[in-house]
Design an enzyme around this catalytic site. Structure first.
Site, PDB file in Angstrom:
ATOM      1  N   HIS A   1       0.295  -1.062  45.400  1.00  0.00           N
ATOM      2  CA  HIS A   1       0.098  -0.170  46.552  1.00  0.00           C
ATOM      3  C   HIS A   1       0.517   1.253  46.192  1.00  0.00           C
ATOM      4  O   HIS A   1      -0.232   2.215  46.402  1.00  0.00           O
ATOM      5  CB  HIS A   1       0.921  -0.689  47.735  1.00  0.00           C
ATOM      6  N   GLU A   2       1.714   1.398  45.649  1.00  0.00           N
ATOM      7  CA  GLU A   2       2.242   2.736  45.396  1.00  0.00           C
ATOM      8  C   GLU A   2       1.492   3.456  44.282  1.00  0.00           C
ATOM      9  O   GLU A   2       1.198   4.648  44.391  1.00  0.00           O
ATOM     10  CB  GLU A   2       3.731   2.644  45.072  1.00  0.00           C
TER      11      GLU A   2
ATOM     12  N   HIS B   1      -1.695   4.906  45.441  1.00  0.00           N
ATOM     13  CA  HIS B   1      -1.546   6.227  46.067  1.00  0.00           C
ATOM     14  C   HIS B   1      -1.753   7.330  45.024  1.00  0.00           C
ATOM     15  O   HIS B   1      -2.365   8.363  45.312  1.00  0.00           O
ATOM     16  CB  HIS B   1      -0.153   6.375  46.677  1.00  0.00           C
TER      17      HIS B   1
ATOM     18  N   TYR C   1      -2.876  13.018  53.825  1.00  0.00           N
ATOM     19  CA  TYR C   1      -1.973  12.006  54.358  1.00  0.00           C
ATOM     20  C   TYR C   1      -1.644  12.265  55.824  1.00  0.00           C
ATOM     21  O   TYR C   1      -0.481  12.368  56.222  1.00  0.00           O
ATOM     22  CB  TYR C   1      -0.711  11.958  53.505  1.00  0.00           C
TER      23      TYR C   1
ATOM     24  N   GLU D   1      -3.469   4.819  53.181  1.00  0.00           N
ATOM     25  CA  GLU D   1      -2.615   3.635  53.229  1.00  0.00           C
ATOM     26  C   GLU D   1      -3.436   2.352  53.040  1.00  0.00           C
ATOM     27  O   GLU D   1      -3.031   1.439  52.321  1.00  0.00           O
ATOM     28  CB  GLU D   1      -1.870   3.589  54.564  1.00  0.00           C
TER      29      GLU D   1
ATOM     30  N   ASP E   1       4.571   9.554  62.536  1.00  0.00           N
ATOM     31  CA  ASP E   1       4.115   8.934  61.288  1.00  0.00           C
ATOM     32  C   ASP E   1       2.836   9.601  60.781  1.00  0.00           C
ATOM     33  O   ASP E   1       1.862   8.942  60.416  1.00  0.00           O
ATOM     34  CB  ASP E   1       3.902   7.428  61.499  1.00  0.00           C
TER      35      ASP E   1
ATOM     36  N   HIS F   1       0.546   4.485  59.083  1.00  0.00           N
ATOM     37  CA  HIS F   1       0.931   3.103  58.803  1.00  0.00           C
ATOM     38  C   HIS F   1       0.548   2.148  59.938  1.00  0.00           C
ATOM     39  O   HIS F   1       0.720   0.937  59.809  1.00  0.00           O
ATOM     40  CB  HIS F   1       2.442   3.003  58.554  1.00  0.00           C
TER      41      HIS F   1
END
Length: 544
Positions: free
Chosen positions: A385-386, A389, A400, A409, A464, A469
């Site tokens: 996942h990271e 990004h 974002y 995301e 957020d 998210h």
């Protein structure tokens, strides 16, 4: 492999009035994109319109009847269809590069500019198939930007002053973020704090600003990748947000044994992998429960990293290699930037830190508090996942915030599932280690964890970064429906092509649908089983 020709030049053509259906765009409700038939290209071509934009964001179909195989012919195509976009492209568009991919498709990538200054997020792309037929024109451009300014743009604020104002606006000084970084085995020093500024034209609501887009990346007193827009005329802060890509997920160290690629120097073994066919390396460090980055090297005297305190280090190092291998072997992508960038991870960040994140430069993992999370570097889907990004940052550049941020995301969650094929859950291995069966998010059933799975439940919020998210549950459900219908090997090809070819910084959910359909059409044909499965998935979540 893509063949890339770098170009920096303006194309010379003038476009006139807009299509008659332009007026319909201004009646579109917030967060909704409508699709209409194109009067310019016929019934088979579809056009996506966003509320508040005078020109379409996505045009797809057979858009030309003859081949266009170089930049001059693309310029001629745009001249012949000048009523579609209200741009004087001699002044407003700059051709950045031309890419030809493994399918033989060619992609002409532009950026909109005003008096030579790029419009932030205004990417514009023209795509042709292997025969040179134009199949797609997409991106977000703002023809009103040029006429918004009266006279020549003049910078009144120096770059250094803009950076100072950006720091002041976040109530942190640069000195407070700086730590003493050590050198790597090759003798290079690493910066703890990174500050950058570039001059752009920035659109906020219905106004345009000549502004510095500043980036402030640091790890203490808290992890941050601030994007702050500072007016280049009066020095005021126009807009800002923290773009740290926070997974909010964690993993546990499961006790399994892994083979590691290490580096021997001076009687010590380092978690420092030089075996990948890349320009950089894969390296793993430890913050030793402090908040200093990149931290100390993870080392061992006999090359057996078996201590309990080393388990997070082992997983971070091993899984970073798995993710690298996945992108290289599946898509021939050499690291997250495509050019062999070093993959750096730091574990044992802080004390009882319940998070993992990409800070714009590297990966960082906490150990968890033992209740909410265990060591976060132990989960393959979290690391995938990271690092995705980072891939998104270097390709589509999805902003974002709001729908583009939720897509950012969702893309990371989706590639996490592509790599960790056991289920459709995110973070289940490390979340609440004393409680079985739960996770942070679910692609198959987003509502289990408080996310919407249909546009009728879209959450309008300013928290957020606009619910990145939360609303990611909608494209996540579409991804689940696609994967479950087509399988991973087909779905991942469609998603990667959409991410690297069609998506752009301001893409919303409807643009994502169009991008994935364009990718499916390229790979499998319009009207194919794969194409129809993608269309059905997005229709089921209310994105048309």
């Amino acid at each position: 492999m893509k063949k890339k020709t770098s170009l920096v030049l303006a194309i010379g053509l003038t476009m006139g009035s807009v299509l008659p259906i332009t007026a319909a765009a201004n009646a579109i409700p917030y967060n909704v994109t409508v699709q209409k038939e194109s009067k310019q290209f016929g019934k088979e071509a579809k056009v996506n319109w966003k509320k508040g934009q005078a020109v379409p964001s996505f045009v797809q179909g057979k858009l030309s009847t003859k081949a266009h195989k170089n930049k001059d012919q693309i310029m001629q195509f745009l001249k012949e269809n000048k009523e579609l976009y209200q741009l004087d492209t001699d002044k407003d568009l700059t051709l950045l590069d031309v890419e030809t991919d493994e399918l033989g498709s060619t992609h002409y990538n532009f950026v909109q500019s005003v008096q030579g200054i790029p419009v932030d997020g205004a990417k514009f792309k023209v795509h042709t198939d292997k025969d040179g037929i134009v199949t797609t024109v997409n991106g977000d451009v703002f023809p009103e930007a040029s006429s918004y300014f009266k006279g020549k743009l003049k910078v009144q604020v120096a770059k250094e002053a803009a950076l100072d104002q950006a720091w002041k606006s976040i109530h942190v000084t640069k000195a407070e973020t700086e730590t003493n970084a050590e050198a790597s085995p090759d003798g290079k020093k690493f910066e703890d704090t990174v500050e950058k500024a570039e001059l752009v034209v920035y659109k906020k609501e219905n106004n345009f600003y000549l502004a510095y887009k500043t980036s402030l990346q640091f790890i203490q007193p808290y992890p941050a990748n601030w994007v702050v827009y500072v007016d280049a005329v009066n020095g005021n802060v126009v807009d800002s947000y923290n773009a740290v890509n926070d997974a909010g997920s964690g993993v546990g160290v499961l006790g399994d044994t892994k083979t590691l690629n290490t580096y021997y120097s001076g009687g010590t073994y380092y978690l420092y992998d030089t075996t990948k066919p890349m320009a950089g390396v894969i390296e793993t460090r430890t913050a030793v429960n402090r908040t200093v980055l990149p931290g100390n090297y993870s080392v061992d005297p006999d090359n057996n990293f078996i201590a309990t305190s080393q388990r997070a280090d082992v997983d971070a190092h091993y899984y970073a290699g798995v993710v690298y291998d996945y992108y290289k072997n599946t898509f021939n992508r050499n690291s997250f930037d495509g050019n062999g960038a070093t993959l750096r991870s730091t574990v044992h960040y802080g004390r009882n830190y319940n998070n993992a994140f990409w800070n714009g430069s590297q990966m960082v993992y906490g150990d968890g508090d033992g209740t909410t999370f265990t060591s976060l570097s132990g989960s393959l889907d979290v690391i995938a996942h990271e690092l995705t990004h980072a891939v998104t940052e270097r390709t589509a550049g999805l902003e974002y915030q709001y729908q583009s941020g939720a897509l950012n995301e969702s893309i990371s969650d989706t590639f996490g599932v592509f790599l960790d094929k056991a289920d459709y859950l995110i973070g289940e291995d490390v979340y609440t280690p004393n409680k079985a069966g739960d996770a942070l998010r679910s692609l198959s059933n987003p509502t289990l964890y408080g996310q919407p799975e249909h546009m009728s439940k879209y959450v309008n919020t300013t928290s957020d970064n606009g619910g990145v998210h939360t609303n990611s549950g909608i494209p996540n459900k579409a991804a689940y429906l696609t994967i479950s219908k087509l399988g991973t090997s087909v779905a991942e090809k469609i998603y990667y092509r959409a991410l690297t070819v069609y998506l752009s910084p301001k893409s919303n959910f409807s643009d994502a649908r169009a991008s994935l359909l364009a990718a499916a059409a390229d790979l499998y044909g319009t009207g194919s089983t794969q194409y129809n499965a993608v269309a059905s998935a997005w229709t089921q979540v209310g994105v048309n």
